[in-house]
Design a protein around this motif. Structure first.
Motif, PDB file in Angstrom:
ATOM      1  N   PRO A  95       0.801  -1.236   0.000  1.00 18.63           N
ATOM      2  CA  PRO A  95       0.000   0.000   0.000  1.00 18.63           C
ATOM      3  C   PRO A  95       0.827   1.275   0.000  1.00 18.63           C
ATOM      4  O   PRO A  95       0.379   2.309  -0.528  1.00 18.63           O
ATOM      5  CB  PRO A  95      -0.835  -0.122   1.281  1.00 18.63           C
ATOM      6  CG  PRO A  95      -0.909  -1.581   1.555  1.00 18.63           C
ATOM      7  CD  PRO A  95       0.397  -2.153   1.082  1.00 18.63           C
ATOM      8  N   ASP A  96       2.028   1.241   0.587  1.00 20.41           N
ATOM      9  CA  ASP A  96       2.864   2.444   0.631  1.00 20.41           C
ATOM     10  C   ASP A  96       3.644   2.664  -0.654  1.00 20.41           C
ATOM     11  O   ASP A  96       4.268   3.711  -0.827  1.00 20.41           O
ATOM     12  CB  ASP A  96       3.825   2.374   1.825  1.00 20.41           C
ATOM     13  CG  ASP A  96       3.101   2.454   3.156  1.00 20.41           C
ATOM     14  OD1 ASP A  96       1.943   2.924   3.173  1.00 20.41           O
ATOM     15  OD2 ASP A  96       3.682   2.032   4.172  1.00 20.41           O
ATOM     16  N   GLY A  97       3.671   1.656  -1.521  1.00 22.30           N
ATOM     17  CA  GLY A  97       4.195   1.785  -2.860  1.00 22.30           C
ATOM     18  C   GLY A  97       5.469   2.581  -3.016  1.00 22.30           C
ATOM     19  O   GLY A  97       6.460   2.376  -2.305  1.00 22.30           O
ATOM     20  N   GLU A  98       5.443   3.503  -3.975  1.00 20.36           N
ATOM     21  CA  GLU A  98       6.638   4.290  -4.314  1.00 20.36           C
ATOM     22  C   GLU A  98       7.137   5.135  -3.154  1.00 20.36           C
ATOM     23  O   GLU A  98       8.338   5.426  -3.069  1.00 20.36           O
ATOM     24  CB  GLU A  98       6.345   5.203  -5.511  1.00 20.36           C
ATOM     25  CG  GLU A  98       6.171   4.479  -6.831  1.00 20.36           C
ATOM     26  CD  GLU A  98       4.766   3.987  -7.085  1.00 20.36           C
ATOM     27  OE1 GLU A  98       4.514   3.452  -8.184  1.00 20.36           O
ATOM     28  OE2 GLU A  98       3.892   4.132  -6.182  1.00 20.36           O
ATOM     29  N   LEU A  99       6.240   5.527  -2.251  1.00 22.42           N
ATOM     30  CA  LEU A  99       6.689   6.356  -1.121  1.00 22.42           C
ATOM     31  C   LEU A  99       7.635   5.569  -0.220  1.00 22.42           C
ATOM     32  O   LEU A  99       8.678   6.085   0.217  1.00 22.42           O
ATOM     33  CB  LEU A  99       5.481   6.859  -0.334  1.00 22.42           C
ATOM     34  CG  LEU A  99       4.432   7.646  -1.110  1.00 22.42           C
ATOM     35  CD1 LEU A  99       3.377   8.206  -0.159  1.00 22.42           C
ATOM     36  CD2 LEU A  99       5.077   8.769  -1.912  1.00 22.42           C
ATOM     37  N   ALA A 100       7.293   4.313   0.051  1.00 23.96           N
ATOM     38  CA  ALA A 100       8.168   3.472   0.866  1.00 23.96           C
ATOM     39  C   ALA A 100       9.486   3.206   0.150  1.00 23.96           C
ATOM     40  O   ALA A 100      10.570   3.274   0.759  1.00 23.96           O
ATOM     41  CB  ALA A 100       7.477   2.156   1.195  1.00 23.96           C
ATOM     42  N   ALA A 101       9.409   2.907  -1.144  1.00 23.51           N
ATOM     43  CA  ALA A 101      10.632   2.620  -1.893  1.00 23.51           C
ATOM     44  C   ALA A 101      11.524   3.848  -1.982  1.00 23.51           C
ATOM     45  O   ALA A 101      12.758   3.747  -1.888  1.00 23.51           O
ATOM     46  CB  ALA A 101      10.280   2.108  -3.292  1.00 23.51           C
ATOM     47  N   ALA A 102      10.928   5.020  -2.156  1.00 22.21           N
ATOM     48  CA  ALA A 102      11.724   6.247  -2.227  1.00 22.21           C
ATOM     49  C   ALA A 102      12.384   6.562  -0.890  1.00 22.21           C
ATOM     50  O   ALA A 102      13.533   7.020  -0.842  1.00 22.21           O
ATOM     51  CB  ALA A 102      10.849   7.412  -2.678  1.00 22.21           C
ATOM     52  N   PHE A 112      16.130   7.661  -6.804  1.00 19.16           N
ATOM     53  CA  PHE A 112      14.906   6.911  -7.078  1.00 19.16           C
ATOM     54  C   PHE A 112      14.276   7.485  -8.339  1.00 19.16           C
ATOM     55  O   PHE A 112      14.115   8.698  -8.462  1.00 19.16           O
ATOM     56  CB  PHE A 112      13.922   7.034  -5.915  1.00 19.16           C
ATOM     57  CG  PHE A 112      12.635   6.275  -6.125  1.00 19.16           C
ATOM     58  CD1 PHE A 112      12.544   4.947  -5.766  1.00 19.16           C
ATOM     59  CD2 PHE A 112      11.537   6.887  -6.703  1.00 19.16           C
ATOM     60  CE1 PHE A 112      11.378   4.225  -5.966  1.00 19.16           C
ATOM     61  CE2 PHE A 112      10.363   6.181  -6.908  1.00 19.16           C
ATOM     62  CZ  PHE A 112      10.277   4.851  -6.544  1.00 19.16           C
ATOM     63  N   THR A 113      13.911   6.609  -9.281  1.00 21.02           N
ATOM     64  CA  THR A 113      13.293   7.064 -10.516  1.00 21.02           C
ATOM     65  C   THR A 113      11.787   6.877 -10.436  1.00 21.02           C
ATOM     66  O   THR A 113      11.288   5.747 -10.375  1.00 21.02           O
ATOM     67  CB  THR A 113      13.836   6.302 -11.727  1.00 21.02           C
ATOM     68  OG1 THR A 113      15.266   6.280 -11.684  1.00 21.02           O
ATOM     69  CG2 THR A 113      13.399   6.990 -13.017  1.00 21.02           C
ATOM     70  N   ALA A 114      11.071   7.996 -10.424  1.00 25.33           N
ATOM     71  CA  ALA A 114       9.611   7.964 -10.402  1.00 25.33           C
ATOM     72  C   ALA A 114       9.097   7.741 -11.815  1.00 25.33           C
ATOM     73  O   ALA A 114       9.487   8.436 -12.743  1.00 25.33           O
ATOM     74  CB  ALA A 114       9.071   9.285  -9.847  1.00 25.33           C
ATOM     75  N   ALA A 128       9.358  12.469  -0.626  1.00 25.26           N
ATOM     76  CA  ALA A 128       9.760  11.397   0.291  1.00 25.26           C
ATOM     77  C   ALA A 128      11.218  11.490   0.702  1.00 25.26           C
ATOM     78  O   ALA A 128      11.640  10.806   1.637  1.00 25.26           O
ATOM     79  CB  ALA A 128       9.480  10.033  -0.338  1.00 25.26           C
ATOM     80  N   GLY A 129      12.007  12.286  -0.003  1.00 30.93           N
ATOM     81  CA  GLY A 129      13.358  12.570   0.472  1.00 30.93           C
ATOM     82  C   GLY A 129      14.504  12.086  -0.367  1.00 30.93           C
ATOM     83  O   GLY A 129      15.644  12.518  -0.159  1.00 30.93           O
ATOM     84  N   ALA A 154       8.986  21.128 -11.222  1.00 37.37           N
ATOM     85  CA  ALA A 154       8.473  21.849 -10.054  1.00 37.37           C
ATOM     86  C   ALA A 154       8.593  21.020  -8.781  1.00 37.37           C
ATOM     87  O   ALA A 154       8.765  21.578  -7.685  1.00 37.37           O
ATOM     88  CB  ALA A 154       7.010  22.232 -10.294  1.00 37.37           C
ATOM     89  N   ALA A 155       8.522  19.698  -8.913  1.00 35.70           N
ATOM     90  CA  ALA A 155       8.624  18.819  -7.740  1.00 35.70           C
ATOM     91  C   ALA A 155      10.055  18.678  -7.243  1.00 35.70           C
ATOM     92  O   ALA A 155      10.285  18.119  -6.173  1.00 35.70           O
ATOM     93  CB  ALA A 155       8.054  17.438  -8.072  1.00 35.70           C
ATOM     94  N   GLY A 156      11.026  19.160  -8.029  1.00 36.15           N
ATOM     95  CA  GLY A 156      12.423  19.073  -7.619  1.00 36.15           C
ATOM     96  C   GLY A 156      13.170  17.891  -8.170  1.00 36.15           C
ATOM     97  O   GLY A 156      14.279  17.577  -7.689  1.00 36.15           O
ATOM     98  N   CYS A 157      12.617  17.212  -9.182  1.00 30.61           N
ATOM     99  CA  CYS A 157      13.361  16.114  -9.807  1.00 30.61           C
ATOM    100  C   CYS A 157      14.638  16.664 -10.435  1.00 30.61           C
ATOM    101  O   CYS A 157      14.656  17.775 -10.971  1.00 30.61           O
ATOM    102  CB  CYS A 157      12.507  15.429 -10.870  1.00 30.61           C
ATOM    103  SG  CYS A 157      11.052  14.595 -10.204  1.00 30.61           S
ATOM    104  N   THR A 158      15.699  15.884 -10.378  1.00 33.82           N
ATOM    105  CA  THR A 158      17.011  16.370 -10.813  1.00 33.82           C
ATOM    106  C   THR A 158      17.452  15.818 -12.157  1.00 33.82           C
ATOM    107  O   THR A 158      18.519  16.174 -12.649  1.00 33.82           O
ATOM    108  CB  THR A 158      18.083  16.040  -9.757  1.00 33.82           C
ATOM    109  OG1 THR A 158      18.165  14.622  -9.596  1.00 33.82           O
ATOM    110  CG2 THR A 158      17.742  16.688  -8.422  1.00 33.82           C
TER     111      THR A 158
END
Length: 368
Positions: A95-102, A112-114, A128-129, A154-158
């Motif tokens: 249930p925590d999906g990408e947030l847990a993995a990130a 982490f690649t979204a 998520a950090g 805008a989300a800060g992806c690099t």
């Protein structure tokens, strides 16, 4: 009455053990969606076989009492030359999906690649950090794909990672046989509800494949890559390059990095394993373009093999999902801890103190 002792299982010692624990808890359809590949799964098996054909020539009589797996990728420093690959729909596993993995990636000090088809929006994943890269599929709707680029910025992806080997989804027979659909509560969170709803409806095949056929543009060309280069200042990565000639064209188009990949065997069945072409692609692009290997990485030894063959780092996809299924965020942390420990061990035993020294190792292939 003596209470029953409920102890946690001993920590997994290999990614294979993590996979087995995940397989025991995942629903069969989800397990096949994650583990499966296209056609007869020839390329899936070949990815692993090709890595196991690579043997290292270790150096000796070097002081390896102090070692570092740290590296620089696309202007940032990381704890090891590894990034979490873009994988769709992490919430299928937990249930925590990408947030847990990130969060696990942040703890491990790796990017982490979204994914475009992530089950949480890019804004929440980036928050998520972890250092976050965003993977872009070339959507038919130009306004929507440009909106995804702007949202990632805008989300800060690099970095921006454009996948170039999916004009449509390969024929993944396990999903077709299973009539695979997304369960309630799992959606393509970066896309509109209307765009993502097709992945919940199967008509005798894979609903996810049907959704991508409606959404992805098979018309992507080098002209589009050049246009994208002008639309963002983020470092641009192309994922899915195998031919050295295409790698050279990418450099001319202003691409900063390439992911050498056959999409984990999930697109053209029979496509060559990326590890076989790494030395040729390195020669084609020189040292100015970063190279990441994707496909079949299952140990720190595999990371070292990739470095010795010319890669700057690797992507790891399926094992992260296995860790997520097995134990949520803690499971992903364990996967990344194992890779870090195995890489440090292999690095030192090969006579290397740094990632740079690892890239100077000689290799031979089975039978040579």
């Amino acid at each position: 009455m003596t209470p029953v002792s409920r102890t946690r299982p001993a920590p997994a010692l290999t990614l294979g053990e993590v996979e087995a624990r995940a397989a025991a808890v995942l629903p069969p359809g989800v397990r096949d969606f994650v583990a499966g590949a296209a056609g007869q799964e020839l390329s899936l098996a070949a990815n692993r076989a090709a890595l196991d054909e690579v043997f290292l020539v270790p150096r000796v009589l070097r002081d390896v009492s102090v070692r570092s797996t740290g590296c620089e990728l696309l202007g940032s420093q990381f704890a090891m030359p590894l990034a979490v690959a873009p994988v769709a729909y992490h919430r299928l596993a937990h249930p925590d999906g990408e947030l847990a993995a990130a969060r696990a990636a942040a703890a491990a000090g790796v990017p982490f690649t979204a994914a475009t088809l992530s089950s949480f929006p890019v804004e929440e994943i980036a928050a998520a950090g972890a250092t976050t890269w965003f993977q872009l599929y070339w959507l038919k709707d130009r306004a929507r794909r440009l909106d995804l680029v702007r949202r990632a910025e805008a989300a800060g992806c690099t970095a921006l990672m454009l996948t170039v080997d999916v004009p449509w989804m390969g024929r993944r027979l396990r999903d077709i046989r299973n009539g695979f659909t997304l369960p309630a509560g799992v959606t393509a969170a970066n896309l509109t509800e209307a765009a993502g709803s097709a992945a919940h409806r199967a008509n005798g095949g894979s609903a996810v494949a049907g959704h991508t056929a409606l959404t992805f543009a098979p018309s992507l060309t080098w002209a589009d890559v050049e246009e994208l280069r002008t639309l963002t200042a983020l470092p641009l990565i192309l994922k899915g390059v195998l031919d050295p000639a295409d790698a050279a064209l990418a450099v001319r188009a202003g691409v900063d990095a390439l992911v050498v990949s056959n999409h984990g065997g999930r697109q053209l069945d029979g496509a060559v394993p990326g590890v076989r072409l790494l030395p040729e692609i390195r020669q084609a692009v020189g040292e100015g373009c970063r190279l990441l290997l994707d496909g079949g990485i299952r140990s720190g030894l595999d990371v070292l093999r990739a470095l010795a063959l010319g890669a700057d780092g690797v992507l790891v996809g399926r094992p992260v999902v296995w860790g997520l299924a097995a134990d949520g965020e803690a499971g992903v942390r364990r996967v990344l801890e194992l890779l870090a420990a195995e890489l440090d061990d292999a690095l030192g035993l090969a006579g290397c103190r740094t990632v740079a020294e690892a890239r100077a190792l000689r290799t031979v292939r089975r039978g040579e």
